[in-house]
Design a protein around this motif. Structure first.
Motif, PDB file in Angstrom:
ATOM      1  N   ARG A 139       0.840  -1.199   0.000  1.00 59.67           N
ATOM      2  CA  ARG A 139       0.000   0.000   0.000  1.00 59.67           C
ATOM      3  C   ARG A 139       0.874   1.247   0.000  1.00 59.67           C
ATOM      4  O   ARG A 139       1.869   1.312   0.726  1.00 59.67           O
ATOM      5  CB  ARG A 139      -0.891   0.028   1.240  1.00 59.67           C
ATOM      6  CG  ARG A 139      -1.797  -1.166   1.351  1.00 59.67           C
ATOM      7  CD  ARG A 139      -2.478  -1.174   2.713  1.00 59.67           C
ATOM      8  NE  ARG A 139      -3.220  -2.397   2.903  1.00 59.67           N
ATOM      9  CZ  ARG A 139      -4.543  -2.503   2.807  1.00 59.67           C
ATOM     10  NH1 ARG A 139      -5.248  -1.440   2.546  1.00 59.67           N
ATOM     11  NH2 ARG A 139      -5.131  -3.643   2.994  1.00 59.67           N
ATOM     12  N   PHE A 140       0.482   2.230  -0.786  1.00 63.53           N
ATOM     13  CA  PHE A 140       1.209   3.497  -0.785  1.00 63.53           C
ATOM     14  C   PHE A 140       0.835   4.308   0.446  1.00 63.53           C
ATOM     15  O   PHE A 140      -0.296   4.252   0.919  1.00 63.53           O
ATOM     16  CB  PHE A 140       0.913   4.298  -2.057  1.00 63.53           C
ATOM     17  CG  PHE A 140       1.709   3.823  -3.234  1.00 63.53           C
ATOM     18  CD1 PHE A 140       2.986   4.306  -3.463  1.00 63.53           C
ATOM     19  CD2 PHE A 140       1.187   2.866  -4.089  1.00 63.53           C
ATOM     20  CE1 PHE A 140       3.725   3.852  -4.541  1.00 63.53           C
ATOM     21  CE2 PHE A 140       1.917   2.411  -5.168  1.00 63.53           C
ATOM     22  CZ  PHE A 140       3.195   2.905  -5.394  1.00 63.53           C
ATOM     23  N   ALA A 167       0.098   7.756   1.649  1.00 61.38           N
ATOM     24  CA  ALA A 167      -0.280   9.066   1.109  1.00 61.38           C
ATOM     25  C   ALA A 167       0.432  10.199   1.836  1.00 61.38           C
ATOM     26  O   ALA A 167       0.456  10.258   3.056  1.00 61.38           O
ATOM     27  CB  ALA A 167      -1.791   9.250   1.203  1.00 61.38           C
ATOM     28  N   GLY A 168       1.029  11.089   1.072  1.00 60.39           N
ATOM     29  CA  GLY A 168       1.673  12.271   1.629  1.00 60.39           C
ATOM     30  C   GLY A 168       3.066  12.048   2.179  1.00 60.39           C
ATOM     31  O   GLY A 168       3.738  13.002   2.555  1.00 60.39           O
ATOM     32  N   CYS A 212       9.966  10.474   0.747  1.00 62.64           N
ATOM     33  CA  CYS A 212      11.107   9.561   0.862  1.00 62.64           C
ATOM     34  C   CYS A 212      12.284  10.296   1.506  1.00 62.64           C
ATOM     35  O   CYS A 212      12.665  11.375   1.048  1.00 62.64           O
ATOM     36  CB  CYS A 212      11.502   9.042  -0.518  1.00 62.64           C
ATOM     37  SG  CYS A 212      12.976   7.989  -0.478  1.00 62.64           S
ATOM     38  N   GLU A 269      11.165  12.593  -2.821  1.00 56.77           N
ATOM     39  CA  GLU A 269       9.951  12.554  -3.639  1.00 56.77           C
ATOM     40  C   GLU A 269       8.759  12.238  -2.742  1.00 56.77           C
ATOM     41  O   GLU A 269       8.869  11.443  -1.807  1.00 56.77           O
ATOM     42  CB  GLU A 269      10.068  11.497  -4.739  1.00 56.77           C
ATOM     43  CG  GLU A 269      11.078  11.840  -5.808  1.00 56.77           C
ATOM     44  CD  GLU A 269      10.659  13.008  -6.677  1.00 56.77           C
ATOM     45  OE1 GLU A 269       9.451  13.138  -6.965  1.00 56.77           O
ATOM     46  OE2 GLU A 269      11.542  13.798  -7.055  1.00 56.77           O
ATOM     47  N   GLN A 270       7.618  12.839  -3.039  1.00 56.58           N
ATOM     48  CA  GLN A 270       6.408  12.615  -2.253  1.00 56.58           C
ATOM     49  C   GLN A 270       5.530  11.564  -2.921  1.00 56.58           C
ATOM     50  O   GLN A 270       5.494  11.448  -4.143  1.00 56.58           O
ATOM     51  CB  GLN A 270       5.631  13.915  -2.101  1.00 56.58           C
ATOM     52  CG  GLN A 270       4.441  13.779  -1.181  1.00 56.58           C
ATOM     53  CD  GLN A 270       3.778  15.112  -0.899  1.00 56.58           C
ATOM     54  OE1 GLN A 270       4.240  16.155  -1.321  1.00 56.58           O
ATOM     55  NE2 GLN A 270       2.677  15.071  -0.178  1.00 56.58           N
ATOM     56  N   ASP A 271       4.808  10.802  -2.103  1.00 60.57           N
ATOM     57  CA  ASP A 271       3.878   9.761  -2.553  1.00 60.57           C
ATOM     58  C   ASP A 271       4.558   8.634  -3.334  1.00 60.57           C
ATOM     59  O   ASP A 271       3.987   8.068  -4.257  1.00 60.57           O
ATOM     60  CB  ASP A 271       2.743  10.365  -3.401  1.00 60.57           C
ATOM     61  CG  ASP A 271       1.865  11.307  -2.591  1.00 60.57           C
ATOM     62  OD1 ASP A 271       1.713  11.086  -1.372  1.00 60.57           O
ATOM     63  OD2 ASP A 271       1.328  12.255  -3.173  1.00 60.57           O
ATOM     64  N   THR A 272       5.778   8.298  -2.950  1.00 59.68           N
ATOM     65  CA  THR A 272       6.494   7.209  -3.626  1.00 59.68           C
ATOM     66  C   THR A 272       6.793   6.036  -2.692  1.00 59.68           C
ATOM     67  O   THR A 272       7.335   5.032  -3.122  1.00 59.68           O
ATOM     68  CB  THR A 272       7.825   7.700  -4.218  1.00 59.68           C
ATOM     69  OG1 THR A 272       8.642   8.209  -3.154  1.00 59.68           O
ATOM     70  CG2 THR A 272       7.604   8.777  -5.264  1.00 59.68           C
ATOM     71  N   ARG A 313       5.863   2.866  -0.381  1.00 60.12           N
ATOM     72  CA  ARG A 313       4.827   1.850  -0.186  1.00 60.12           C
ATOM     73  C   ARG A 313       5.197   0.975   0.991  1.00 60.12           C
ATOM     74  O   ARG A 313       6.373   0.770   1.295  1.00 60.12           O
ATOM     75  CB  ARG A 313       4.573   1.054  -1.455  1.00 60.12           C
ATOM     76  CG  ARG A 313       5.746   0.299  -1.990  1.00 60.12           C
ATOM     77  CD  ARG A 313       5.350  -0.348  -3.296  1.00 60.12           C
ATOM     78  NE  ARG A 313       6.485  -1.052  -3.864  1.00 60.12           N
ATOM     79  CZ  ARG A 313       6.443  -1.745  -4.969  1.00 60.12           C
ATOM     80  NH1 ARG A 313       5.328  -1.841  -5.638  1.00 60.12           N
ATOM     81  NH2 ARG A 313       7.506  -2.358  -5.415  1.00 60.12           N
ATOM     82  N   CYS A 352      10.788   2.817  -1.480  1.00 60.66           N
ATOM     83  CA  CYS A 352      10.489   3.892  -2.412  1.00 60.66           C
ATOM     84  C   CYS A 352      10.492   3.308  -3.821  1.00 60.66           C
ATOM     85  O   CYS A 352      11.403   2.556  -4.175  1.00 60.66           O
ATOM     86  CB  CYS A 352      11.533   4.998  -2.296  1.00 60.66           C
ATOM     87  SG  CYS A 352      11.252   6.368  -3.457  1.00 60.66           S
TER      88      CYS A 352
END
Length: 69
Positions: free
Chosen positions: A5-6, A8-9, A12, A17-20, A22, A34
């Protein structure tokens, strides 16, 4: 295979980087990776983390717990 699952927000800590990121659980160990860079992290349950069988060099930095509501 565990469902990944990712988060959110989340940003890394390696590539910024945002939203990368899981998250998934594998054999009672929480794992985060990431999808952009090669950053990975894991967390063992507290009972294992406090075990005297693990010497300090084998323990890794812990991450937060993501609990979807």
């Amino acid at each position: 295979m565990a469902k990944k699952r990712f988060i959110a927000g989340a940003v890394c800590p390696q590539c910024s980087e945002q939203d990368t990121l899981r998250w998934w659980q594998e054999n009672e160990i929480e794992r985060v990776e990431c999808v952009v860079c090669d950053y990975t992290d894991r967390r063992v349950p507290k009972s294992v983390d406090e075990s005297e069988q693990l010497s300090p060099p084998t323990k890794e930095q812990v991450i937060g717990i993501f609990k979807p509501e």
